[in-house]
Scaffold this motif. Sequence first.
Motif, short mmCIF file in Angstrom:
data_model
loop_
_atom_site.label_atom_id
_atom_site.label_comp_id
_atom_site.label_asym_id
_atom_site.label_seq_id
_atom_site.Cartn_x
_atom_site.Cartn_y
_atom_site.Cartn_z
N UNK A 5 -1.35 116.55 184.61
CA UNK A 5 -1.28 115.15 185.02
C UNK A 5 -2.66 114.54 185.12
N UNK A 6 -3.62 115.30 185.68
CA UNK A 6 -5.00 114.80 185.82
C UNK A 6 -5.63 114.58 184.45
N UNK A 7 -5.38 115.52 183.53
CA UNK A 7 -5.92 115.38 182.17
C UNK A 7 -5.35 114.16 181.49
N UNK A 8 -4.03 113.95 181.64
CA UNK A 8 -3.38 112.79 181.04
C UNK A 8 -3.94 111.50 181.61
N UNK A 9 -4.13 111.47 182.94
CA UNK A 9 -4.68 110.28 183.59
C UNK A 9 -6.08 109.99 183.11
N UNK A 10 -6.87 111.06 182.88
CA UNK A 10 -8.24 110.88 182.39
C UNK A 10 -8.23 110.29 181.00
N UNK A 11 -7.31 110.79 180.15
CA UNK A 11 -7.21 110.27 178.79
C UNK A 11 -6.81 108.80 178.80
N UNK A 12 -5.86 108.44 179.67
CA UNK A 12 -5.43 107.05 179.77
C UNK A 12 -6.57 106.16 180.22
N UNK A 13 -7.39 106.70 181.15
CA UNK A 13 -8.53 105.94 181.64
C UNK A 13 -9.52 105.67 180.52
N UNK A 14 -9.76 106.70 179.67
CA UNK A 14 -10.67 106.54 178.55
C UNK A 14 -10.13 105.53 177.55
N UNK A 15 -8.80 105.54 177.35
CA UNK A 15 -8.18 104.59 176.44
C UNK A 15 -8.40 103.16 176.93
N UNK A 16 -8.28 102.94 178.22
CA UNK A 16 -8.48 101.62 178.79
C UNK A 16 -9.92 101.17 178.57
N UNK A 17 -10.87 102.08 178.79
CA UNK A 17 -12.27 101.74 178.59
C UNK A 17 -12.52 101.35 177.14
N UNK A 18 -11.87 102.07 176.21
CA UNK A 18 -12.03 101.75 174.79
C UNK A 18 -11.51 100.36 174.49
N UNK A 19 -10.37 100.01 175.07
CA UNK A 19 -9.79 98.69 174.87
C UNK A 19 -10.71 97.60 175.41
N UNK A 20 -11.35 97.86 176.56
CA UNK A 20 -12.22 96.87 177.18
C UNK A 20 -13.46 96.60 176.34
N UNK A 21 -13.79 97.54 175.42
CA UNK A 21 -15.01 97.41 174.62
C UNK A 21 -14.79 96.55 173.37
N UNK A 22 -13.57 96.02 173.19
CA UNK A 22 -13.30 95.21 172.01
C UNK A 22 -14.12 93.92 172.01
N UNK A 23 -14.20 93.32 170.83
CA UNK A 23 -14.95 92.08 170.66
C UNK A 23 -14.45 90.99 171.60
N UNK A 24 -15.39 90.33 172.27
CA UNK A 24 -15.07 89.24 173.19
C UNK A 24 -15.72 87.96 172.65
N UNK A 25 -14.90 87.01 172.25
CA UNK A 25 -15.41 85.79 171.63
C UNK A 25 -16.29 84.99 172.58
N UNK A 26 -16.13 85.22 173.88
CA UNK A 26 -16.95 84.52 174.87
C UNK A 26 -18.20 85.30 175.26
N UNK A 27 -18.31 86.52 174.77
CA UNK A 27 -19.49 87.34 175.01
C UNK A 27 -19.75 88.19 173.77
N UNK A 28 -20.13 87.54 172.65
CA UNK A 28 -20.17 88.22 171.36
C UNK A 28 -21.52 88.84 170.97
N UNK A 29 -22.55 88.67 171.81
CA UNK A 29 -23.87 89.19 171.46
C UNK A 29 -23.78 90.70 171.25
#
Length: 221
Positions: free
Chosen positions: A16-40
């Motif tokens: 369960x802890x490993x799965x939660x860690x993977x999900x957390x990493x997935x969220x971080x990856x999603x947050x790193x997507x291109x942001x049109x309001x902060x594109x630098x």
Amino acid sequence: MKSLINNVMAVSMMILLTFASCKKNEVKKEEAKFDINNPVGYFIYVRFSINGSWPSSWLFEFSPGKTLKFHEASAVNGQVYTYEVIDGNIISLKGLNYRFLIENGKITSENFEQVALVKASETNQLRGKTFAGTYYKPNHSVLHENFFYSFSSTENKVDAGFKVGTAVRTETYKTIGNIAAWADKDGTGDIEFLLLLDGKLEVNYYNKTIGTRYYGSFSPQ
């Protein structure tokens, strides 16, 4: 039996802890997507041509203050354009009839035959790599059947020539976002613009003397 149950519970908890860690990493990856309001830190790559001829690679670099710095193999390299964001997903260049639609991290444009979002890198992605292929004239006829670029692994220099390993010349280049390079060949005003895209080296060579440019898509060696 009690010991067996405890072991099973411990293993289940680790899973369960490993799965939660993977999900957390997935969220971080999603947050790193291109942001049109902060594109630098991002670039817009476009492939431009005139009625199918004179193909050129361009880069528009997102800079502070809703500006785009233009990079290509010509005298206007480095020119800065301002833009506005329309409806939260359209980038419109002021003074130019260029528009880019960005949805879900994907970019499209009716103005260009090819367009892509490219992220700058923290390290020079060209260093230590060699690319080879065919150089073409603006009308798509062959200029050089075989040509290569080999980038130094320790400094911003690149060898060029017709047979890999045999350099005809060596140029010093300036990096652009660590994913592209711009070089004034021998200080003559002849310009090379080299861009790493999808694993290949897209190149434009601008010949100032005759006012023409050559192009090629070079594969890694």
